[in-house]
Design a protein around this motif. Structure first.
Motif, PDB file in Angstrom:
ATOM      1  N   GLN A 109      52.290  59.325  88.866  1.00 28.73           N
ATOM      2  CA  GLN A 109      53.453  59.195  87.975  1.00 28.73           C
ATOM      3  C   GLN A 109      53.041  57.961  87.118  1.00 28.73           C
ATOM      4  O   GLN A 109      52.794  56.941  87.718  1.00 28.73           O
ATOM      5  CB  GLN A 109      54.661  59.012  88.865  1.00 28.73           C
ATOM      6  N   ASP A 110      53.208  58.160  85.951  1.00 29.74           N
ATOM      7  CA  ASP A 110      52.796  57.029  84.804  1.00 29.74           C
ATOM      8  C   ASP A 110      53.997  56.718  84.363  1.00 29.74           C
ATOM      9  O   ASP A 110      54.162  57.390  82.944  1.00 29.74           O
ATOM     10  CB  ASP A 110      51.599  57.454  83.971  1.00 29.74           C
ATOM     11  N   ILE A 111      54.637  55.818  84.545  1.00 31.16           N
ATOM     12  CA  ILE A 111      56.070  55.370  83.927  1.00 31.16           C
ATOM     13  C   ILE A 111      55.556  54.643  82.571  1.00 31.16           C
ATOM     14  O   ILE A 111      56.009  55.161  81.485  1.00 31.16           O
ATOM     15  CB  ILE A 111      56.871  54.268  84.609  1.00 31.16           C
ATOM     16  N   LEU A 112      54.688  53.976  82.487  1.00 24.31           N
ATOM     17  CA  LEU A 112      54.141  53.349  81.292  1.00 24.31           C
ATOM     18  C   LEU A 112      53.623  54.318  80.077  1.00 24.31           C
ATOM     19  O   LEU A 112      54.093  54.353  79.090  1.00 24.31           O
ATOM     20  CB  LEU A 112      53.116  52.144  81.500  1.00 24.31           C
ATOM     21  N   GLY A 113      52.903  55.319  80.581  1.00 27.76           N
ATOM     22  CA  GLY A 113      52.274  56.286  79.838  1.00 27.76           C
ATOM     23  C   GLY A 113      53.483  57.138  79.199  1.00 27.76           C
ATOM     24  O   GLY A 113      53.419  57.569  78.132  1.00 27.76           O
ATOM     25  N   ALA A 114      54.423  57.493  79.931  1.00 27.60           N
ATOM     26  CA  ALA A 114      55.681  58.545  79.737  1.00 27.60           C
ATOM     27  C   ALA A 114      56.358  57.604  78.558  1.00 27.60           C
ATOM     28  O   ALA A 114      56.770  58.306  77.496  1.00 27.60           O
ATOM     29  CB  ALA A 114      56.420  58.884  80.784  1.00 27.60           C
ATOM     30  N   MET A 115      56.555  56.362  78.821  1.00 33.83           N
ATOM     31  CA  MET A 115      57.503  55.289  77.755  1.00 33.83           C
ATOM     32  C   MET A 115      56.330  55.402  76.594  1.00 33.83           C
ATOM     33  O   MET A 115      57.127  55.648  75.356  1.00 33.83           O
ATOM     34  CB  MET A 115      57.649  54.156  78.531  1.00 33.83           C
ATOM     35  N   LEU A 116      55.201  55.299  76.563  1.00 25.90           N
ATOM     36  CA  LEU A 116      54.551  54.896  75.292  1.00 25.90           C
ATOM     37  C   LEU A 116      54.328  56.295  74.608  1.00 25.90           C
ATOM     38  O   LEU A 116      54.115  56.287  73.402  1.00 25.90           O
ATOM     39  CB  LEU A 116      53.005  54.495  75.681  1.00 25.90           C
ATOM     40  N   ARG A 117      54.454  57.421  75.260  1.00 25.14           N
ATOM     41  CA  ARG A 117      54.374  58.787  74.568  1.00 25.14           C
ATOM     42  C   ARG A 117      55.790  59.289  73.967  1.00 25.14           C
ATOM     43  O   ARG A 117      56.121  60.267  73.738  1.00 25.14           O
ATOM     44  CB  ARG A 117      53.845  59.810  75.508  1.00 25.14           C
ATOM     45  N   HIS A 118      56.844  58.142  74.521  1.00 23.66           N
ATOM     46  CA  HIS A 118      58.351  58.440  73.966  1.00 23.66           C
ATOM     47  C   HIS A 118      58.808  59.623  74.449  1.00 23.66           C
ATOM     48  O   HIS A 118      59.666  60.352  74.007  1.00 23.66           O
ATOM     49  CB  HIS A 118      58.406  58.639  72.429  1.00 23.66           C
ATOM     50  N   GLU A 119      58.162  60.166  75.804  1.00 26.33           N
ATOM     51  CA  GLU A 119      58.798  61.101  76.618  1.00 26.33           C
ATOM     52  C   GLU A 119      60.059  60.733  77.482  1.00 26.33           C
ATOM     53  O   GLU A 119      60.907  61.527  77.873  1.00 26.33           O
ATOM     54  CB  GLU A 119      57.737  61.680  77.466  1.00 26.33           C
ATOM     55  N   VAL A 120      60.026  59.487  77.991  1.00 28.73           N
ATOM     56  CA  VAL A 120      60.865  59.016  78.845  1.00 28.73           C
ATOM     57  C   VAL A 120      61.344  57.652  78.504  1.00 28.73           C
ATOM     58  O   VAL A 120      60.249  56.848  78.132  1.00 28.73           O
ATOM     59  CB  VAL A 120      60.675  59.045  80.349  1.00 28.73           C
ATOM     60  N   ARG A 121      62.605  57.286  78.417  1.00 23.06           N
ATOM     61  CA  ARG A 121      63.142  55.787  78.133  1.00 23.06           C
ATOM     62  C   ARG A 121      63.947  55.489  79.540  1.00 23.06           C
ATOM     63  O   ARG A 121      64.738  56.426  80.084  1.00 23.06           O
ATOM     64  CB  ARG A 121      63.814  55.849  76.942  1.00 23.06           C
ATOM     65  N   THR A 122      63.959  54.398  79.707  1.00 20.26           N
ATOM     66  CA  THR A 122      64.997  53.982  80.851  1.00 20.26           C
ATOM     67  C   THR A 122      65.540  52.630  80.315  1.00 20.26           C
ATOM     68  O   THR A 122      65.277  51.993  79.748  1.00 20.26           O
ATOM     69  CB  THR A 122      63.997  53.527  82.222  1.00 20.26           C
ATOM     70  N   GLU A 123      66.863  52.543  81.087  1.00 18.78           N
ATOM     71  CA  GLU A 123      67.662  51.282  80.981  1.00 18.78           C
ATOM     72  C   GLU A 123      68.142  50.914  82.568  1.00 18.78           C
ATOM     73  O   GLU A 123      68.592  51.880  83.276  1.00 18.78           O
ATOM     74  CB  GLU A 123      68.683  51.731  80.342  1.00 18.78           C
ATOM     75  N   GLY A 124      67.588  49.766  82.871  1.00 24.26           N
ATOM     76  CA  GLY A 124      67.948  49.314  84.242  1.00 24.26           C
ATOM     77  C   GLY A 124      66.750  48.923  85.116  1.00 24.26           C
ATOM     78  O   GLY A 124      65.613  48.777  84.561  1.00 24.26           O
TER      79      GLY A 124
END
Length: 146
Positions: A109-124
């Motif tokens: 699981q690559d949180i940073l990669g998913a965020m950089l690809r604009h697939e996932v955003r998080t708040e919290g």
């Protein structure tokens, strides 16, 4: 470990969960995942240990707003809530169901990669996302063989 598939409802959920992986069907993935998690927390002592003494409020939603569901963990139990909740520990906003499926079942699981690809955003608090990802991966490893 307890028998993970004692009844027909559980078998049906496992089959639907397996279909998400094998066919790439992602539309119902989150709902199936949460339902299966709730069932398995009730049936399997080892899996239930993931939520012993754990409290967490998760809000999941798609960018288009069509999917809005929450998972609440408290007192060794899990509750799934349709819609929005107040004060989540983490909100996970995903581009589409496929983005969430890819993120949660990825071997690494690559949180940073998913965020950089604009697939996932998080708040919290991202630690909650790591915990949820671990529980989803643990569930995947428990999947009965066909």
């Amino acid at each position: 470990m307890d028998d993970p598939v004692p009844g027909s409802m559980e078998r049906e959920l496992w089959q639907r969960f397996r279909n998400c992986f094998e066919s790439g069907l992602a539309e119902d993935f989150l709902q199936i995942l949460l339902a299966l998690m709730a069932v398995m927390f009730g049936l399997d002592r080892d899996y239930r240990r993931n939520i012993d003494r754990f409290s967490g409020r998760y809000q999941f939603r798609s960018e288009d707003g069509r999917i809005r569901v929450a998972a609440l963990f408290a007192d060794g139990r899990m509750q799934v809530v349709e819609g929005e909740i107040e004060d989540p520990h983490i909100t996970v906003i995903f581009r589409n169901s496929r983005s969430l499926l890819n993120f949660l079942i990825s071997p690494r699981q690559d949180i940073l990669g998913a965020m950089l690809r604009h697939e996932v955003r998080t708040e919290g608090n991202l630690n909650y996302l790591n915990k949820f990802g671990y529980m989803a991966k643990h569930l995947q490893l428990m999947m009965p063989r066909p």
